[in-house]
Design an enzyme around this catalytic site. Structure first.
Site, PDB file in Angstrom:
ATOM      1  N   ARG A   1     -24.974 -86.011 -52.429  1.00  0.00           N
ATOM      2  CA  ARG A   1     -24.422 -85.332 -51.258  1.00  0.00           C
ATOM      3  C   ARG A   1     -24.534 -86.241 -50.022  1.00  0.00           C
ATOM      4  NH1 ARG A   1     -27.972 -79.988 -51.587  1.00  0.00           N
ATOM      5  NH2 ARG A   1     -29.410 -81.569 -52.327  1.00  0.00           N
TER       6      ARG A   1
ATOM      7  N   TYR B   1     -32.945 -81.206 -44.660  1.00  0.00           N
ATOM      8  CA  TYR B   1     -33.978 -80.498 -45.428  1.00  0.00           C
ATOM      9  C   TYR B   1     -35.259 -81.320 -45.366  1.00  0.00           C
ATOM     10  CZ  TYR B   1     -30.443 -77.545 -47.770  1.00  0.00           C
ATOM     11  OH  TYR B   1     -29.449 -76.645 -48.047  1.00  0.00           O
TER      12      TYR B   1
ATOM     13  N   GLU C   1     -34.257 -75.761 -44.064  1.00  0.00           N
ATOM     14  CA  GLU C   1     -34.717 -74.630 -44.880  1.00  0.00           C
ATOM     15  C   GLU C   1     -35.457 -73.565 -44.100  1.00  0.00           C
ATOM     16  OE1 GLU C   1     -35.893 -77.704 -45.142  1.00  0.00           O
ATOM     17  OE2 GLU C   1     -38.081 -77.662 -45.116  1.00  0.00           O
TER      18      GLU C   1
ATOM     19  N   ILE D   1     -36.375 -72.562 -61.404  1.00  0.00           N
ATOM     20  CA  ILE D   1     -37.282 -73.625 -61.852  1.00  0.00           C
ATOM     21  C   ILE D   1     -37.866 -74.396 -60.658  1.00  0.00           C
ATOM     22  CG2 ILE D   1     -35.406 -75.326 -62.184  1.00  0.00           C
ATOM     23  CD1 ILE D   1     -38.558 -74.944 -64.378  1.00  0.00           C
TER      24      ILE D   1
ATOM     25  N   VAL E   1     -32.528 -77.345 -64.731  1.00  0.00           N
ATOM     26  CA  VAL E   1     -32.346 -78.431 -63.766  1.00  0.00           C
ATOM     27  C   VAL E   1     -32.752 -77.942 -62.371  1.00  0.00           C
ATOM     28  CG1 VAL E   1     -30.658 -79.942 -62.662  1.00  0.00           C
ATOM     29  CG2 VAL E   1     -30.569 -79.569 -65.134  1.00  0.00           C
TER      30      VAL E   1
HETATM   31  N1  NAD Z   1     -32.361 -74.905 -59.470  1.00  0.00           N
HETATM   32  C1  NAD Z   1     -31.664 -75.073 -58.369  1.00  0.00           C
HETATM   33  O1  NAD Z   1     -30.960 -76.058 -58.181  1.00  0.00           O
HETATM   34  C2  NAD Z   1     -31.705 -74.017 -57.285  1.00  0.00           C
HETATM   35  C3  NAD Z   1     -30.760 -74.022 -56.253  1.00  0.00           C
HETATM   36  C4  NAD Z   1     -30.808 -72.989 -55.315  1.00  0.00           C
HETATM   37  C5  NAD Z   1     -31.794 -71.999 -55.392  1.00  0.00           C
HETATM   38  N2  NAD Z   1     -32.714 -72.066 -56.407  1.00  0.00           N
HETATM   39  C6  NAD Z   1     -33.788 -71.058 -56.574  1.00  0.00           C
HETATM   40  O2  NAD Z   1     -33.265 -69.859 -57.092  1.00  0.00           O
HETATM   41  C7  NAD Z   1     -34.188 -68.800 -56.824  1.00  0.00           C
HETATM   42  C8  NAD Z   1     -33.455 -67.600 -56.267  1.00  0.00           C
HETATM   43  O3  NAD Z   1     -32.955 -67.913 -54.971  1.00  0.00           O
HETATM   44  P1  NAD Z   1     -32.117 -66.868 -54.103  1.00  0.00           P
HETATM   45  O4  NAD Z   1     -31.549 -67.632 -52.955  1.00  0.00           O
HETATM   46  O5  NAD Z   1     -31.212 -66.075 -54.954  1.00  0.00           O
HETATM   47  O6  NAD Z   1     -33.279 -65.912 -53.575  1.00  0.00           O
HETATM   48  P2  NAD Z   1     -33.088 -64.429 -52.995  1.00  0.00           P
HETATM   49  O7  NAD Z   1     -34.301 -64.148 -52.181  1.00  0.00           O
HETATM   50  O8  NAD Z   1     -31.745 -64.275 -52.390  1.00  0.00           O
HETATM   51  O9  NAD Z   1     -33.107 -63.502 -54.315  1.00  0.00           O
HETATM   52  C9  NAD Z   1     -34.237 -63.314 -55.114  1.00  0.00           C
HETATM   53  C10 NAD Z   1     -34.157 -61.929 -55.710  1.00  0.00           C
HETATM   54  O10 NAD Z   1     -35.186 -61.813 -56.709  1.00  0.00           O
HETATM   55  C11 NAD Z   1     -35.578 -60.457 -56.696  1.00  0.00           C
HETATM   56  N3  NAD Z   1     -36.840 -60.317 -57.427  1.00  0.00           N
HETATM   57  C12 NAD Z   1     -38.099 -60.621 -57.069  1.00  0.00           C
HETATM   58  N4  NAD Z   1     -38.961 -60.330 -58.057  1.00  0.00           N
HETATM   59  C13 NAD Z   1     -38.218 -59.836 -59.088  1.00  0.00           C
HETATM   60  C14 NAD Z   1     -38.520 -59.361 -60.402  1.00  0.00           C
HETATM   61  N5  NAD Z   1     -39.774 -59.320 -60.857  1.00  0.00           N
HETATM   62  N6  NAD Z   1     -37.497 -58.948 -61.182  1.00  0.00           N
HETATM   63  C15 NAD Z   1     -36.229 -58.976 -60.730  1.00  0.00           C
HETATM   64  N7  NAD Z   1     -35.890 -59.401 -59.500  1.00  0.00           N
HETATM   65  C16 NAD Z   1     -36.869 -59.829 -58.687  1.00  0.00           C
HETATM   66  C17 NAD Z   1     -35.642 -60.113 -55.227  1.00  0.00           C
HETATM   67  O11 NAD Z   1     -35.631 -58.712 -55.012  1.00  0.00           O
HETATM   68  C18 NAD Z   1     -34.374 -60.794 -54.705  1.00  0.00           C
HETATM   69  O12 NAD Z   1     -33.260 -59.920 -54.709  1.00  0.00           O
HETATM   70  C19 NAD Z   1     -35.210 -69.421 -55.849  1.00  0.00           C
HETATM   71  O13 NAD Z   1     -36.346 -69.801 -56.564  1.00  0.00           O
HETATM   72  C20 NAD Z   1     -34.495 -70.623 -55.321  1.00  0.00           C
HETATM   73  O14 NAD Z   1     -35.389 -71.620 -54.854  1.00  0.00           O
HETATM   74  C21 NAD Z   1     -32.684 -73.055 -57.340  1.00  0.00           C
END
Ligand code: NAD
Length: 372
Positions: free
Chosen positions: A15, A94, A118, A269, A298
């Protein structure tokens, strides 16, 4: 203001911090934009695109850092970049300082002012500069999961949408936040039979109101998860408990209850993962198998679609970048408490409480700093 954008040097990062369109907007307001040669290449932007926007191309990152009043990037500055930061310079990118004491000490030593994407907030309590990457990762999850479901990749050999006479894949999304909602939308769009689990009733009500019966939703309990994963072809992990490691919602023992060749996509993850058997993988080797179940884990999924991610991030950062350039960081932060929430470091002082707590460093209130 002179705004500089170096080429990202973190491995596997394609990016770029500024799109040609963002550069053009800044230049139209009287600012100067300096781009390192090739900075946009990984996202499909040539030097010529930036030149057409009115930017100046320079040969090295050193020239960008030496000239610019504000540095706009994507990833946290790497050690070599941190050496080039100077007192009074503004850094907008970030940072993720809490787990990174080396970077934090280098930023403090540089004397720069650093605003972290962030931690910038919005009026609905969201994180507007993190959301675009969650949207990308969420929409990508069913795409990579469906590829993994193919037989040659170790999957069950199930087509997401089925065909006439053959039912669709069953997809379970755990967590219905930004990632989960976008994942569910795309999986449903591919024709899969989708169920979203969340622990927040207001969130489940929102999903029901907005998406109606495009996908089902269910309250998340250990029992509901255990039952749904048994018939699932794909389970997407998208939970987040802010400030905590992701809870483990599927154990290794439970894998034996799933269909052989089913796929787990653990988007969470980057917070440790929400399946017990998850371990971070890279785009070079994204998948692996445990007990007959395929895993995709990933940690920087948006990197796979660098162009989309760059443009999505640029759309979100541009208004803040322009405010910082037009007004200077102090006035811009005084005018916008959500941008002030992004202030992590100023002139050798740490200004973000969670980072201070994590690293045992004294913190000065950002409200005090902007009045000084
Ligand atoms: N791997 C990647 O490249 C990548 C990229 C972006 C985000 N992420 C990760 O993805 C994850 C989700 O991010 P987001 O922006 O959607 O967060 P978010 O806060 O918008 O959503 C998280 C949701 O999880 C729910 N939750 C919490 N505990 C729960 C449970 N026990 N059962 C079911 N639901 C539950 C919450 O109520 C919430 O609605 C984060 O860990 C974020 O860091 C990873």
């Amino acid at each position: 203001m002179k705004i500089g954008c170096p080429k990202e040097i973190k491995p596997q990062e394609f990016r770029v911090g500024m799109t040609p369109n963002a550069a053009q907007e800044a230049i139209a307001r009287g600012h100067e934009v300096i781009i390192e040669t090739g900075a946009g290449q990984g996202s499909g932007f040539d030097n010529a695109d930036y030149i057409a926007a009115g930017a100046t191309i320079v040969d090295t990152a050193a020239e960008v850092f030496a000239t610019a009043d504000m540095i706009v990037k994507v990833k946290e500055p790497q050690a070599a970049e941190r050496k080039m930061l100077r007192e009074g310079q503004l850094l907008f990118t970030y940072l993720h300082l809490a787990p990174d004491p080396d970077q934090t000490h280098d930023l403090l030593a540089s004397g720069c002012t650093a605003i972290a994407y962030e931690t910038v907030t919005d009026s609905s309590g969201g994180l507007p500069l993190l959301a675009p990457m969650s949207e990308v990762a969420g929409r990508l999850a069913p795409q990579v999961g469906s590829w993994t479901l193919q037989k040659a990749n170790g999957g069950r050999g199930v087509l997401m949408g089925g065909v006439p006479g053959v039912g669709p894949a069953k997809v379970v999304v755990i967590g219905g936040g930004v990632v989960g909602t976008h994942a569910a939308q795309i999986a449903a769009g591919m024709g899969a039979d989708v169920t979203v689990l969340d622990r927040s009733l207001p969130r489940l009500r929102y999903l029901d109101d907005v998406f109606g019966n495009r996908f089902k939703n269910q309250y998340s309990t250990a029992g509901a998860t255990a039952e749904l994963i048994q018939s699932a072809d794909m389970v997407i992990g998208a939970v987040l408990i802010p400030g905590a490691a992701a809870p483990k919602l599927v154990t290794r023992e439970q894998l034996s209850t799933m269909k052989p060749g089913a796929v787990l996509v653990d988007v969470a993850i980057d917070q440790g993962g929400c399946f017990e058997t998850s371990k971070a993988t890279t785009h070079a080797e994204p998948i692996y198998e445990v007990d007959g179940i395929m895993h995709y884990c990933v940690a920087n999924m948006p990197g796979a679609v660098a162009r989309t991610s760059t443009i999505a991030l640029g759309n979100a950062t541009m208004p803040f970048m322009l405010a910082l350039a037009d007004k200077g960081w102090k006035q811009a932060c005084q005018d916008d408490p959500h941008l002030l929430a992004g202030l992590n470091v100023h002139a050798g002082q740490l200004t973000y409480y969670a980072v201070g707590k994590a690293l045992g460093i004294d913190v000065v209130s950002p409200n005090v700093v902007i009045k000084s």
